[in-house]
Design an enzyme around this catalytic site. Structure first.
Site, PDB file in Angstrom:
ATOM      1  N   GLY A  41       0.792  -1.084  -0.067  1.00 44.29           N
ATOM      2  CA  GLY A  41       0.061  -0.111   0.072  1.00 44.29           C
ATOM      3  C   GLY A  41       0.785   1.131  -0.085  1.00 44.29           C
ATOM      4  O   GLY A  41       1.865   1.379   0.288  1.00 44.29           O
ATOM      5  N   ARG A  52      -2.634   8.166   4.012  1.00 42.13           N
ATOM      6  CA  ARG A  52      -2.845   9.082   4.960  1.00 42.13           C
ATOM      7  C   ARG A  52      -1.391   9.445   5.365  1.00 42.13           C
ATOM      8  O   ARG A  52      -1.465  10.428   6.408  1.00 42.13           O
ATOM      9  CB  ARG A  52      -3.692   8.256   6.003  1.00 42.13           C
ATOM     10  CG  ARG A  52      -5.001   8.011   5.562  1.00 42.13           C
ATOM     11  CD  ARG A  52      -5.900   7.052   6.460  1.00 42.13           C
ATOM     12  NE  ARG A  52      -5.547   5.683   5.941  1.00 42.13           N
ATOM     13  CZ  ARG A  52      -6.071   4.678   6.665  1.00 42.13           C
ATOM     14  NH1 ARG A  52      -6.634   4.945   7.578  1.00 42.13           N
ATOM     15  NH2 ARG A  52      -5.824   3.518   6.077  1.00 42.13           N
ATOM     16  N   GLU A  79     -15.468  -3.512   7.919  1.00 42.29           N
ATOM     17  CA  GLU A  79     -14.804  -2.428   7.842  1.00 42.29           C
ATOM     18  C   GLU A  79     -15.292  -1.057   8.336  1.00 42.29           C
ATOM     19  O   GLU A  79     -16.370  -1.185   8.367  1.00 42.29           O
ATOM     20  CB  GLU A  79     -14.247  -2.097   6.360  1.00 42.29           C
ATOM     21  CG  GLU A  79     -13.225  -3.214   5.851  1.00 42.29           C
ATOM     22  CD  GLU A  79     -12.062  -3.367   6.819  1.00 42.29           C
ATOM     23  OE1 GLU A  79     -11.288  -2.378   7.000  1.00 42.29           O
ATOM     24  OE2 GLU A  79     -11.876  -4.429   7.328  1.00 42.29           O
ATOM     25  N   ASN A  88      44.561  19.322   6.835  1.00 45.48           N
ATOM     26  CA  ASN A  88      44.873  18.021   6.149  1.00 45.48           C
ATOM     27  C   ASN A  88      44.465  17.928   4.637  1.00 45.48           C
ATOM     28  O   ASN A  88      44.855  17.037   3.966  1.00 45.48           O
ATOM     29  CB  ASN A  88      43.775  16.917   6.846  1.00 45.48           C
ATOM     30  CG  ASN A  88      42.358  17.305   6.897  1.00 45.48           C
ATOM     31  OD1 ASN A  88      42.124  18.619   6.690  1.00 45.48           O
ATOM     32  ND2 ASN A  88      41.489  16.397   6.913  1.00 45.48           N
TER      33      ASN A  88
HETATM   34  C1  UD1 Z   1      -6.721  -3.331   7.497  1.00 47.64           C
HETATM   35  C2  UD1 Z   1      -7.922  -3.937   7.740  1.00 47.64           C
HETATM   36  C3  UD1 Z   1      -8.764  -3.820   8.717  1.00 47.64           C
HETATM   37  C4  UD1 Z   1      -7.786  -3.959  10.055  1.00 47.64           C
HETATM   38  C5  UD1 Z   1      -6.599  -3.051   9.920  1.00 47.64           C
HETATM   39  C6  UD1 Z   1      -5.780  -3.183  10.980  1.00 47.64           C
HETATM   40  C7  UD1 Z   1      -8.661  -4.819   5.399  1.00 47.64           C
HETATM   41  C8  UD1 Z   1      -9.602  -4.308   4.330  1.00 47.64           C
HETATM   42  N1  UD1 Z   1      -8.547  -3.970   6.591  1.00 47.64           N
HETATM   43  O1  UD1 Z   1      -7.278  -2.007   7.420  1.00 47.64           O
HETATM   44  O2  UD1 Z   1      -9.918  -4.713   8.972  1.00 47.64           O
HETATM   45  O3  UD1 Z   1      -8.737  -3.329  11.221  1.00 47.64           O
HETATM   46  O4  UD1 Z   1      -5.878  -3.311   8.722  1.00 47.64           O
HETATM   47  O5  UD1 Z   1      -4.567  -2.332  10.881  1.00 47.64           O
HETATM   48  O6  UD1 Z   1      -7.714  -5.228   5.211  1.00 47.64           O
HETATM   49  N2  UD1 Z   1      -1.789  -3.549   1.571  1.00 47.64           N
HETATM   50  C9  UD1 Z   1      -1.439  -4.269   0.413  1.00 47.64           C
HETATM   51  N3  UD1 Z   1      -1.866  -4.030  -0.978  1.00 47.64           N
HETATM   52  C10 UD1 Z   1      -3.062  -3.469  -0.767  1.00 47.64           C
HETATM   53  C11 UD1 Z   1      -3.609  -3.045   0.022  1.00 47.64           C
HETATM   54  C12 UD1 Z   1      -3.083  -3.026   1.357  1.00 47.64           C
HETATM   55  O7  UD1 Z   1      -0.025  -4.924   0.197  1.00 47.64           O
HETATM   56  O8  UD1 Z   1      -3.698  -3.606  -2.168  1.00 47.64           O
HETATM   57  C13 UD1 Z   1      -1.098  -3.610   2.491  1.00 47.64           C
HETATM   58  C14 UD1 Z   1      -0.623  -2.200   3.203  1.00 47.64           C
HETATM   59  O9  UD1 Z   1       0.618  -1.837   2.808  1.00 47.64           O
HETATM   60  C15 UD1 Z   1      -0.635  -2.487   4.854  1.00 47.64           C
HETATM   61  C16 UD1 Z   1      -1.517  -3.591   4.861  1.00 47.64           C
HETATM   62  O10 UD1 Z   1      -1.707  -4.385   3.710  1.00 47.64           O
HETATM   63  O11 UD1 Z   1       0.507  -2.688   5.206  1.00 47.64           O
HETATM   64  C17 UD1 Z   1      -3.059  -3.020   5.373  1.00 47.64           C
HETATM   65  O12 UD1 Z   1      -3.550  -2.258   4.483  1.00 47.64           O
HETATM   66  P1  UD1 Z   1      -4.220  -0.774   4.969  1.00 47.64           P
HETATM   67  O13 UD1 Z   1      -4.510   0.046   3.780  1.00 47.64           O
HETATM   68  O14 UD1 Z   1      -3.380  -0.231   5.742  1.00 47.64           O
HETATM   69  O15 UD1 Z   1      -5.539  -1.446   5.782  1.00 47.64           O
HETATM   70  P2  UD1 Z   1      -6.451  -0.669   7.014  1.00 47.64           P
HETATM   71  O16 UD1 Z   1      -7.269   0.272   6.326  1.00 47.64           O
HETATM   72  O17 UD1 Z   1      -5.523  -0.289   7.918  1.00 47.64           O
HETATM   73 CA    CA Z   2      -3.591  -0.093   8.196  1.00 44.74          CA
END
Ligand code: UD1
Ligand code: CA
Length: 476
Positions: A11, A15, A155, A387
């Site tokens: 990701g 934010r 979510e 130096n």
């Molecule tokens: C996610 C969870 C949520 C949980 C929260 C905890 C989902 C949909 N939601 O939300 O239920 O409470 O984490 O922290 O999973 N990532 C990828 N590829 C993508 C999207 C994300 O590799 O296409 C990775 C991001 O880099 C990150 C992780 O997955 O490390 C979580 O993604 P993020 O977008 O932060 O999810 P949250 O909205 O925090």
């Molecule tokens: Ca997250």
């Protein structure tokens, strides 16, 4: 049972409002994904796969020297389920379980993962999820239960007002049986507020099929906090620092004000060392026992012996200070400065790539670069090793017991022999033999009555106009 680990880190971290991929942002000085990989490695998995996407090359480059990690690129990034699906190529044909970690949840402990693994294996669950209770669960997926059992995860953005009241959240950390996992992921639809493929949707899908889904609820929510913004980044740093300071204090280090003391996780400090407020210790720094580190000091990637005092506002990077030495205040040691036992470096002294031998002193206003200085040498105030000749750096050698008078310039390459003296204000361009005195300034001349004469001259000038010679320079 075989254990495989997948870290989701593709990701962008919108934010964070940053050009840097989120997982490379530093928590208490260390990129957050490093914490995750270190915890993962402690479980000795069969394979570790990191899913990268946004800034993939940057993330890969940051871990080029970590062996045993496979990278999978997810492009475009269509959600967490889509990210896990990208690992199919690596995990196809493997058996056992896969533990899914999030690159943005750095504080998760090894113990919690071991609990997850145990619960998952003993219950033979298809999926197991780490959850926690939070007072302010905003932003997290909520655990919807039917009776005791988990029913689904919803979510934040898709939750109803009633579901939003739920305080139990999804940590984003899971264990899955590999068997059937990828088929399950392919069945997930992107019918939600973000039009993304959500990994948490697998829970409801598994439940519909009558598969076992377990939860492990951790008692402290802190360790599962995800980092999505700079505010959360700072909060996580504070948690890590507090823990590090507590560990050090438990091991016998005095920290006068833990709130303003910044010590990176890999730093070691010996017992009975006292750390004053506003000190930063970074990187692979090792500080010995019974040292005193005063306020405003920063030490990075350096080794400090025992019973060393570093006075206020000194900076020490990539250097060594041996036992019983005294540094500062306002000293700057950098790039392989090597201060030997009992040596003293005082205020406004910069030392670079230089050995300052045992018992030697440079107490005030000096630059010592590319020099090898023996034992019990005295470097006078204002001494400079010249130096750099505009093309390359040249070495200065000052042998044992030599005395360098104040305001001297040592034009390198040059050697001052054992026990030799360099007179005050000398410019030394040629080697000084052992035991010799080197002087380079001309003999002093006193012009008697000069001041009175000057006054008389200027009076005459103000009467007679602007004649006469100008300026009262030293060459007069
Ligand atoms: C996610 C969870 C949520 C949980 C929260 C905890 C989902 C949909 N939601 O939300 O239920 O409470 O984490 O922290 O999973 N990532 C990828 N590829 C993508 C999207 C994300 O590799 O296409 C990775 C991001 O880099 C990150 C992780 O997955 O490390 C979580 O993604 P993020 O977008 O932060 O999810 P949250 O909205 O925090
Ligand atoms: Ca997250």
């Amino acid at each position: 049972m075989d254990l495989h680990i997948v870290v989701l880190a593709a990701g962008k971290g919108t934010r964070m409002k940053s050009a840097l991929p989120k997982v490379l942002h530093r928590v208490a000085g260390t990129p957050m994904i490093e914490y995750v990989l270190a915890t993962a490695a402690s479980l000795r998995p069969e394979t570790t796969t990191v899913v990268v996407g946004y800034g993939a090359d940057l993330v890969k480059a940051a871990f080029s020297n970590h062996g045993g990690i496979a990278f999978v690129v997810q492009e475009p990034q269509l959600g967490t389920a889509h990210a896990l699906l990208a690992t199919e190529l690596v995990l196809r044909g493997r058996s056992g379980n896969v533990m899914v970690l999030s690159g943005d949840v750095p504080l998760l402990t090894r113990n919690t993962l071991k609990m997850l693994r145990e619960r998952h294996e003993t219950t033979r669950a298809a999926a197991s999820i780490i959850t926690a209770l939070m007072d302010q669960p905003n932003g997290y997926g909520r655990i919807v239960r039917s009776g005791e059992r988990i029913a689904k995860i919803v979510e934040d953005r898709d939750a109803t007002p009633v579901e939003r009241q739920i305080r139990e959240v999804n940590s984003g950390i899971y264990a899955f049986a590999l068997d059937g996992l990828f088929d399950g992921l392919r069945g997930i639809a992107a019918t939600n507020a973000q039009e993304e493929y959500y990994l948490p949707d697998l829970v409801a899908a598994y439940k519909r099929r009558g598969l076992v889904v377990e939860t492990v609820t951790v008692p402290h929510a802190d360790e599962i906090r995800g980092i999505n913004s700079r505010v959360e980044l700072a909060e996580a740093s504070r948690v890590v620092r507090r823990q590090k300071n507590c560990d050090l204090m438990a091991a016998g280090v005095s920290i006068e004000d833990p709130a303003t003391t910044y010590i990176s996780v890999d730093v070691q400090v010996g017992p009975d060392t006292v750390i004053h407020p506003g000190v930063t210790l970074e990187g692979r720094t090792v500080v010995g026992a019974a040292c005193e580190i005063h306020s405003g000091v920063r030490i990075a990637d350096s080794r400090i012996g025992d019973d060393v005092t570093v006075y206020d506002h000194s900076i020490i990077t990539e250097s060594t200070v041996a036992s019983h030495a005294r540094i500062g205040p306002f000293a700057h040691l950098r790039n392989a400065a090597d201060i030997r036992e009992r040596a003293r470096v005082g205020n406004f002294v910069e030392v670079k790539k230089t050995v300052l031998g045992a018992g030697s002193k440079s107490m005030h206003l000096a630059y010592l670069g590319d020099a090898t200085i023996g034992t019990d040498v005295n470097i006078g105030a204002g001494t400079i090793t010249c130096n750099y000749d505009g093309v390359k750096k040249n070495p200065t050698v000052i042998e044992d017991g030599a005395f360098i008078g104040s305001d001297s310039q040592l034009v390198a390459p040059v050697t001052v022999g054992k026990g030799a003296y360099v007179g005050t204000g000398a410019t030394i361009r040629e080697d000084v033999p052992p035991g010799a005195l080197a002087v380079s300034a001309g003999k002093q001349r006193n012009i008697e009555g000069w001041v009175e004469e000057k006054k008389a001259r200027s009076k005459g000038r103000s009467v007679a106009g602007s004649r006469g010679h100008r300026g009262g320079g030293s060459k007069d």
